[in-house]
Design an enzyme around this catalytic site. Structure first.
Site, PDB file in Angstrom:
ATOM      1  N   ASP A 189       4.589  -2.208  63.420  1.00 58.81           N
ATOM      2  CA  ASP A 189       5.623  -3.223  63.260  1.00 58.81           C
ATOM      3  C   ASP A 189       5.246  -4.190  62.133  1.00 58.81           C
ATOM      4  O   ASP A 189       4.337  -3.922  61.349  1.00 58.81           O
ATOM      5  CB  ASP A 189       5.799  -3.961  64.593  1.00 58.81           C
ATOM      6  N   ASP A 244      16.531  -4.115  64.679  1.00 58.02           N
ATOM      7  CA  ASP A 244      16.420  -3.461  65.981  1.00 58.02           C
ATOM      8  C   ASP A 244      17.802  -3.187  66.572  1.00 58.02           C
ATOM      9  O   ASP A 244      18.699  -4.025  66.489  1.00 58.02           O
ATOM     10  CB  ASP A 244      15.657  -4.346  66.963  1.00 58.02           C
TER      11      ASP A 244
END
Length: 420
Positions: A189, A244
């Site tokens: 991430d 996301d």
């Protein structure tokens, strides 16, 4: 890019961060840590070149887009996420036949680690969530013909509010731990990166993974902010292209509009790689307004919207990573995830990207993808809130809903048909 619906979870101003709350932290302490880490980072990066086909190159593992399950959308960082839940997913992939359909990865997301590294600076699995450790979990997954994935961040902390230790400046040590545990897939991430260069930090991790000699698929998750489809081929095997996903049509439609714009960059690693529009929300939506495990408000996708996500992801040759609890999935969810006609398009070995025709006014998206057997898959999607019609030259059995379509057939709002 379309503005996301207000029904989505509140997102931070920085779109490169996960949409999770951040803890209040002592700024001076964090700056001090960053200085030490950034100074150490260059020394920690191995010099192994990223040469295709050399030891540690995982490209052969993802000759087609990876398929599997990831816990985040189903559990988030709640107490539900533990080794029993993960083992249940592995068992379910076998029992339901999804493994034979192609779903092979069982991927852990954030919150698997302890809040502190050990005295030697190594990551430690949370002893409550994973009392037997990650290596034992990998053994369990591997014994079922599956592969294990794990999560980290290219910063000093991961993205969850609790801020677990991440890999910036620790790439060699963390890659060595992942390899020793038997990990097959690493998602990295982009939180708490302190403005460091994305290409440099992700390349450092890629080299560290390669230097272990264990082929581990590398998935970059910087939400497309560094335009990874332009620089990451040969460094990673897949990369996120957008924000996301949330269990909401506005989110899914927005991601589709972004991803079709970069569809031409997808292809077979190591020369190319897979555009990743994030996980499937198939099986999650109840639409009851409850807050789900990943912190979103459960607006819920309708069955038609879930089918559209599965269908368009397949046409885009996207990774198919189920974000639901497969062990408790309904027959309808299992049938959609296991739709072999759609999976065959997604996994087509020719790895050709689709041609894109998006008519913004009515919201009609037409994708045409040439397949290895000489046929062409054509999808028609009504991205907007009004129906659209099938264009001329498109006819045959619909691989999504089963009906026969022809030019002029109406496709309902948020729905998709595919013919081959």
């Amino acid at each position: 890019m379309a503005v996301l619906s207000s029904r989505l979870r509140a997102r931070p101003a920085d779109p490169a961060r996960r949409a999770r709350s951040r803890p209040a932290r002592a700024v001076a302490a964090l700056v001090a840590v960053l200085v030490v880490v950034l100074l150490a980072g260059a020394a920690d990066a191995p010099a192994t070149p990223l040469v295709p086909g050399t030891t540690g190159d995982p490209s052969a593992l993802v000759a087609t887009p990876p398929m599997g399950v990831n816990n985040w959308n189903a559990t988030g960082c709640t107490d539900t996420f533990d080794e029993a839940w993960v083992r249940a997913q592995a068992d379910a992939l076998v029992a339901t036949g999804l493994r034979e359909t192609g779903y092979r990865y069982v991927n852990l997301d954030d919150c698997w680690a302890s809040p502190r590294r050990d005295a030697a600076g190594r990551l430690v699995p949370d002893p409550v969530r994973f009392p037997h450790g990650i290596a034992a979990l990998a053994d369990y997954v591997h014994a079922r013909g599956l592969r294990l994935g794990i999560y980290t961040s290219a910063g000093t902390l991961t993205c969850d509010a609790r801020g677990f230790p991440a890999s910036l400046g620790h790439e060699t040590a963390d890659a060595a731990s992942f390899a020793a545990w038997g990990v097959d897939y690493v998602k990295e991430d982009d939180c708490f990166t302190a403005g460091t260069d994305a290409v440099a930090r992700y390349t450092t991790m890629a080299r560290a993974l390669r230097a272990t000699g264990r082929p581990m698929v590398f998935a970059i998750c910087d939400k497309g902010n560094s335009v990874p489809w332009r620089w990451a081929p040969g460094t990673a095997q897949l990369w996120r292209t957008t924000h996301d996903v949330a269990d909401d049509w506005a989110s899914v439609a927005d991601i589709i509009r972004v991803d079709v714009g970069v569809a031409r960059y997808a292809g077979l690693p190591p020369g190319a790689g897979w555009n990743d529009p994030d996980m499937l929300e198939v099986g999650n939506g109840q639409g009851d307004g409850a807050v789900t495990g990943d912190g979103t408000v459960d607006v819920g996708l309708t069955p038609a919207e879930q089918a559209t996500q599965m269908a368009v992801w397949s046409m885009l040759a996207a990774p198919l990573l189920a974000g639901t609890d497969v062990a408790h999935a309904t027959p309808a969810t299992l049938a959609l995830l296991g739709n072999r006609a759609l999976v065959a398009i997604d996994q087509d070995p020719a790895a050709r990207p689709p041609a894109v025709d998006l008519d913004a006014a009515p919201g009609r998206l037409v994708l045409r993808r040439g397949l290895a057997d000489g046929t062409t898959a054509v999808s028609v999607t009504a991205l907007g809130d009004a129906p659209v019609t099938v264009p001329a030259g498109v006819a045959g059995p619909d691989l999504v809903g089963g009906r026969t379509v022809a030019p002029g057939t109406v496709v309902a709002a948020h729905s998709t048909v595919i013919v081959r």
